[in-house]
Design a protein around this motif. Structure first.
Motif, PDB file in Angstrom:
ATOM      1  N   THR A 124      -9.024 -11.417  20.811  1.00  0.00           N
ATOM      2  CA  THR A 124      -7.952 -11.212  20.002  1.00  0.00           C
ATOM      3  C   THR A 124      -6.835 -12.085  20.430  1.00  0.00           C
ATOM      4  O   THR A 124      -6.293 -12.333  21.481  1.00  0.00           O
ATOM      5  N   TYR A 140      10.079 -12.764  19.748  1.00  0.00           N
ATOM      6  CA  TYR A 140       8.363 -12.501  19.645  1.00  0.00           C
ATOM      7  C   TYR A 140       7.277 -13.307  21.063  1.00  0.00           C
ATOM      8  O   TYR A 140       7.671 -15.009  21.651  1.00  0.00           O
ATOM      9  N   THR A 154      -2.328 -11.542  19.308  1.00  0.00           N
ATOM     10  CA  THR A 154      -1.046 -10.518  18.413  1.00  0.00           C
ATOM     11  C   THR A 154       0.503 -11.001  19.231  1.00  0.00           C
ATOM     12  O   THR A 154       0.486 -11.757  20.009  1.00  0.00           O
ATOM     13  N   TYR A 155       1.150 -10.181  18.601  1.00  0.00           N
ATOM     14  CA  TYR A 155       2.420 -10.731  19.638  1.00  0.00           C
ATOM     15  C   TYR A 155       3.053  -9.901  18.936  1.00  0.00           C
ATOM     16  O   TYR A 155       2.955  -8.096  18.473  1.00  0.00           O
ATOM     17  N   TYR A 156       4.092  -9.731  19.904  1.00  0.00           N
ATOM     18  CA  TYR A 156       4.730  -7.995  19.865  1.00  0.00           C
ATOM     19  C   TYR A 156       6.197  -8.591  20.359  1.00  0.00           C
ATOM     20  O   TYR A 156       7.227  -9.469  20.256  1.00  0.00           O
ATOM     21  N   VAL A 173       3.624 -13.395  21.976  1.00  0.00           N
ATOM     22  CA  VAL A 173       2.238 -13.030  21.782  1.00  0.00           C
ATOM     23  C   VAL A 173       1.004 -12.933  22.550  1.00  0.00           C
ATOM     24  O   VAL A 173       1.692 -13.227  24.303  1.00  0.00           O
ATOM     25  N   LYS A 191      -6.446 -20.351  18.009  1.00  0.00           N
ATOM     26  CA  LYS A 191      -5.855 -19.236  16.683  1.00  0.00           C
ATOM     27  C   LYS A 191      -4.708 -19.427  16.189  1.00  0.00           C
ATOM     28  O   LYS A 191      -4.215 -20.233  17.419  1.00  0.00           O
ATOM     29  N   LEU A 223      -1.330 -18.660  14.511  1.00  0.00           N
ATOM     30  CA  LEU A 223      -0.494 -16.831  13.712  1.00  0.00           C
ATOM     31  C   LEU A 223       0.038 -17.162  13.548  1.00  0.00           C
ATOM     32  O   LEU A 223       1.578 -17.823  14.397  1.00  0.00           O
ATOM     33  N   ASP A 266      -4.377  -8.410  26.516  1.00  0.00           N
ATOM     34  CA  ASP A 266      -3.104  -8.935  26.087  1.00  0.00           C
ATOM     35  C   ASP A 266      -1.975  -8.967  27.252  1.00  0.00           C
ATOM     36  O   ASP A 266      -1.177  -8.338  27.407  1.00  0.00           O
ATOM     37  N   THR A 293      -6.346 -11.411  24.110  1.00  0.00           N
ATOM     38  CA  THR A 293      -7.484 -11.017  24.709  1.00  0.00           C
ATOM     39  C   THR A 293      -8.393 -11.911  24.415  1.00  0.00           C
ATOM     40  O   THR A 293      -8.856 -12.262  23.618  1.00  0.00           O
TER      41      THR A 293
END
Lengths: 285, 786
Positions: free
Chosen positions: A139, A156, A141-143, A158, A280, A282, A204, A161
């Protein structure tokens, strides 16, 4: 996994020192005049299983304080070989002198080597590099760390996983671009071995230190690299990101994997690598 | 081991024969102490006027002189103390407890050195320096903290990589080549705050002695120096205290008698309180941080009967650093020493020592919601040392020191536990290592005639790397890499993996030209069996030590030194010129980019090299009068040679400094005021400049040429201080204020010069000089005694 444990600790020691010294220590830009060496060939090259992502770029090294782009080496004979008999003479790009794109992508399990004859007739060869399959990015993702002050932007980060192959000694590197521009800040060099995480799913882990901004398009490559490449990166990291404190390691010339066929002690700067890859893309929304 | 035992037997035999040629003599023995507090005076002189012979007291203040029966005038002397002249009728052996009065108490005269007046010229010892804490307390100190290690760096022959760097370098030796002993317990990290301060609380310290050369045979295990630090025994006359409040820390020492002067105790504590200031900051990035250190010292001693005395001392120190709730780190030494002085006869002094010490560090990320992979990483070096030392005072012309020790090491280089339930990482523990280092020694001091004194001896050492453990076997003829491991050999518990032995001869000679002048020479060979694994400019608290074993050989150094010593003006000035040459062999070095932490196969990162160091040291020291201090100058070279570094040519070591000048002065202005100054000048330290630049995947890389081929600009600094005595006459409570300023003229001394792309425009590269102290650092400290 973002950085290895020893780098982490060293980083924190530096932080400790900084806290302590913030009142007394200071940095000054100083003029020095180092002795400059003769320019040498610099090789940047890679082969991955992805079409259009593979190239060899040849430059010359510069004096340390010289301004401007480094000179390119045009008109070299660059040949890519593998252990299955592939012999591929690369054609220099017409638009970008010094760039020798590799048209045909690499295959998993093959061993690659580069042969270069400079316009001056010197013959160089790289050590063999094995292309190992990369595990997928499970995966990405970002927070977001919201801005606390009005004149600041949201930050931001990234998170990736991925799962390590069990039972093998693996070496990884994460290389990424922001809006198609590759990140070249040495502190953002990201690589790891699997010493502490063999066979684990690593969840993560944070890709970037320097925050991304809203709207940025991030493309991440997860590369499976050779041990030699890992050690090379380690030297690069130590001698670029990690300088100027109490705990510097001794600077030394970094030997890459391309050397003269006639005299093994003469080597080119830079590195040619083969790597398995997963990617990937994003967008920071 | 067999020949060691034979040696020991031979020694015991010769001792037991001693009555044969000493029968008709009577022995005068005893202790020399300070009348005010009962502290033993080390190296006080005991001179027999009639025979012009004499002795010096040992580390416990003990002396012994064998003379023909008769009446003698004996002078007991100690610099800074009123001499005592006694007429002694010696018909049979006699014991005396001598107490001398400190002149500081009775007169205005300031005397700063703790030893006999003419020791500089008369003692066979060379290349040694004694420092007295009371002297250091008057000198300018960084943030007012009296720091023994920092002051040692002002002596000729001692350098450091830079301000704030851990440890010190003696005559071209690496920081791990100093045997630092605190009450005979080894100290593995002498630094607080990563090197800015040392672990020695000056109030708890009685005596500091640094051996740079001519190292006596009773010391072994390190190549370059011995720093012998002894804690105060404690006042056995009355309860007393010493303390201080400074900018960085506060300290308190309490001491007093135990059972009617038979014994005494001393306890001391010191704690820094930067963290309290951090808490005051409104910025949560700062006020969440933890940063402090502390030291606890304790010592008791007790006299049991006339022949026995016990000493128990302990030290515990710690540094703690926490970065918000994200990171925790601490390190420190713990040690305990039990000593038993026993007089087998009035000529045979003995001391038995048992030491336990543990150097430990711990790093971790605490468990919390924000922390993905909390972990706890610990490392230990544990030592158990048992030692027996004997001093046999055969005659005023011949003394023999001999003894043996066995030192057991347990190395636990690293144990990482990942704490979180959903951690990404696997726990990991590096193999423990065990080793036994044993030694026997004998060292004789012989006065050949009125002019010539010789000290000759030998230390025989043995080192065994013992199991349980495993050793990787690498394919022969191939580079030592993980890929070339062909086998693993497992050793059982207590099974010997590797044994090394060492023959370490020691020799010193003193030829006295006249009362004021002498020539000295010395030679020593030292062996070092454990090595600091560190390739950073300044050693970090996280560095591990590695015992010699399958892939690491013991290091050796041979040192010769020659010196000329002269005292001037009624021993007011002591001057010396020494030259030395050292040849190092089998020094541990590291491959470029070596991974030294958490490496199971650390031997793959190691190289072995040689080194050489040579130089001249000049020192003029003024010990008495209103003006005291010293001027030191060192001209030296320190070079390393390692296959694979710098094309295998000699290159200057990181701490090589051609010129090193220091001037330290204290002037007593009046009864209430004295002022001090330090000035230090050193050639710049070697660094490596890039000879070009290139990029790898866009990252701009400087290409470094010749290792240590360039130098930073020179280092110089002036510190000033003034001490104001606030004491009222005839009051027991005395206090003073010290005002100091470090780096008075705001010199930005370079610590390092590094190279990086400009933050705004990476195509421009720049050189950045880091200065640890960029400005003047003032301090004020309040000190008291009662």
């Amino acid at each position: 996994m973002k950085i290895k444990i020893n780098q982490l600790s060293a980083l924190y020691i530096s932080l400790a020192l900084l806290t302590l010294l913030s009142t007394t220590a200071c940095e000054d830009i100083v003029e020095i005049n180092p002795t400059n060496a003769e320019p040498r060939m610099v090789v940047n090259g890679r082969i991955t299983p992805f079409q259009g992502q593979n190239w060899v770029r040849l430059n010359k090294s510069q004096a340390y304080f010289e301004r401007g782009e480094s000179p390119v080496i045009s008109g070299a004979t660059v040949v890519l070989e593998d252990d299955a008999g592939r012999v591929d003479t690369l054609v220099e790009s017409a638009q970008t002198p010094g760039l020798y794109p590799i048209e045909q992508p690499g295959e998993i399990g093959r061993v690659y080597a580069l042969s270069i004859i400079t316009p001056e007739g010197e013959h160089f060869r790289s050590d063999p590099e094995r292309l190992t399959e990369a595990p997928p990015i499970d995966t990405a993702t970002y927070y977001v760390e919201p801005a606390t002050e009005a004149d600041e932007e949201d930050e931001y980060f990234v998170l990736l996983t991925a799962t390590d192959n069990a039972g093998t000694r693996d070496f990884y590197r994460w290389r990424y671009s922001i809006n198609d521009t590759i990140v070249t800040d040495p502190e953002e060099l990201s690589f790891s071995n699997d010493n502490f995480l063999d066979g684990n799913q690593v969840r993560d882990f944070q890709l970037n230190f320097e925050p991304f901004r809203q709207g940025d398009t991030i493309r991440v490559e997860q590369l499976t690299i050779t041990e030699d490449h890992f050690l090379y990166l380690n030297l690069v990291f130590n001698q670029t990101a990690f300088r100027g404190g109490l705990f510097d390691t001794p600077p030394a010339p970094i030997r890459g994997n391309v050397r003269s066929v006639d005299d093994g002690n003469i080597y080119a700067l830079g590195y040619f690598y083969a790597a398995g890859m997963a990617e990937k893309t994003l967008v920071m929304e | 081991m067999k020949h060691l035992t034979q040696w020991a037997l031979l020694l015991l035999f010769s001792i037991s024969m001693s009555p044969l040629f000493a029968q008709q003599k009577a022995t005068l023995s005893g202790h020399v102490k300070d009348v005010a507090n009962g502290e033993a005076l080390i190296q006080a002189s005991v001179i027999v006027q009639e025979t012009r012979s004499g002795a010096y007291t040992n580390e416990y203040g003990f002396f012994s002189l064998s003379l023909d029966p008769g009446t003698y005038t004996i002078k007991f002397g100690y610099l800074g103390y009123e001499s005592q002249i006694l007429t002694v009728e010696l018909t049979e052996s006699k014991q005396m407890e001598i107490e001398l009065v400190n002149k500081d108490v009775t007169t205005q005269e300031v005397v700063i050195s703790s030893r006999a007046e003419d020791e500089n010229v008369k003692q066979v010892e060379m290349s040694t320096v004694k420092l007295q804490v009371s002297e250091l307390k008057k000198l300018p100190q960084l943030l007012g903290e009296v720091d023994i290690i920092r002051n040692i760096q002002l002596l000729p022959g001692v350098t450091t990589v830079g301000e704030g760097a851990t440890g010190f370098n003696v005559r071209g030796g690496n920081v791990d080549q100093n045997l630092i002993l605190l009450d005979e317990s080894p100290v593995y990290n002498s630094s607080h705050l990563l090197g800015f301060f040392s672990i020695f609380n000056a109030d708890a310290i009685k005596d500091v002695k640094l051996y740079k050369g001519g190292i006596p045979a009773n010391y072994g295990g390190r190549l370059s120096s011995v720093l012998d630090v002894r804690q105060k025994e404690g006042n056995n006359k009355r309860f007393a205290g010493t303390g201080g409040i400074g900018l960085l820390s506060s300290r308190l020492t309490l001491e007093g008698p135990l059972g009617s002067e038979k014994g005494s105790f001393m306890v001391a504590g010191r704690r820094s309180y930067m963290d309290l200031f951090l808490k005051l900051s409104p910025d949560s990035n700062i006020n969440n941080n933890t940063l402090y250190f502390y030291d606890l010292n304790a010592k008791v001693n007790y006299q049991i009967g006339e022949k026995d005395r016990l000493f128990l001392s302990a030290y515990s120190g710690n540094d703690v650093f926490g970065f918000q709730d994200q990171f925790r780190m601490s390190w420190g030494n713990q040690s305990a020493t039990l000593r038993w002085n026993h007089l087998f006869s009035d000529k045979l002094f003995s001391n038995f020592t048992a030491v336990y010490s543990d150097y430990r560090y711990q790093i971790g990320i605490p468990e919390s919601e924000d922390n993905n992979d909390p972990f706890d990483w610990t490392s230990h070096i544990i030592n158990y040392n048992a030692k027996a030392d004997f001093g046999w005072y055969a005659s005023p012309k011949f003394t023999l020191d001999f003894g043996a020790n066995a030192l057991l090491y347990r190395f636990k280089p690293g144990d990482v536990d990942f704490l979180g339930e959903r951690t990404n990482f696997n726990d990991f523990e590096l193999e423990h290592e065990h080793a036994l280092e044993t030694g026997v020694y004998a060292s004789a001091e012989q006065k050949v005639n009125d002019r010539l004194t010789l000290r000759y001896g030998v230390r025989l050492s043995a080192f065994q790397n013992i199991g349980a453990g495993k050793v990787f076997i690498y394919e022969e003829g191939k580079p030592r890499t993980v890929a070339n491991i062909v086998d693993t050999v497992t050793y059982g518990r207590r099974e010997v993996i590797e044994t090394f032995t060492g023959f370490e001869p020691r020799f010193s000679a003193n030829y006295v030209l006249d009362d004021q002048r002498s020539i000295k020479a010395s030679y020593n060979r030292m062996k070092q069996y454990i090595h600091l694994v560190s390739n950073t400019t300044s050693a970090t608290p996280l560095d591990i030590w590695k015992p010699s074993g399958s892939y690491v050989e013991p290091a050796t150094v041979d040192q010769i030194a020659l010196g000329y010593f002269q005292n001037f003006a009624d021993n007011q000035f002591e001057a010396s010129v020494e030259v030395y040459y050292k040849q190092f062999d089998k020094l541990l070095d590291f491959k470029d980019g070596a991974q030294l932490l958490f490496n199971e196969t650390i031997e793959t990162e190691l190289l072995s090299g040689e080194g050489r160091a040579y130089g001249a040291e000049v020192m003029v020291r003024k010990q008495k009068g209103k003006l005291t201090g010293w001027l030191g100058y060192t001209l030296s070279r320190t070079e390393r040679k390692v296959a694979g570094i710098n094309n295998g040519d000699y290159y200057p070591a990181n701490y090589d400094k051609l010129h090193d000048v220091s001037l330290v002065v204290n002037y007593q202005l009046s009864k209430k005021w004295d002022v001090s100054a330090n000035f230090a000048y050193m050639s710049g330290r070697p660094i490596t400049y890039p000879d070009g630049r290139y990029d790898f995947d866009g990252v701009i890389i400087p290409n470094y040429g010749n290792r240590n081929g360039a130098r930073t600009p020179a280092y110089h600094r002036l510190d000033l201080s003034a001490n104001w005595d606030l004491s009222k006459p005839d009051k027991r409570f005395k206090s003073s204020l010290s005002f100091g300023a470090y780096n008075v003229y705001n010199r930005r001394n370079p610590y390092s010069i590094s190279f990086r792309p400009n933050a705004d425009d990476p195509s421009i590269t720049e050189a950045v000089q880091l200065s640890i102290f960029g400005s003047i650092i003032p301090s004020v400290t309040y000190n008291f005694t009662f």
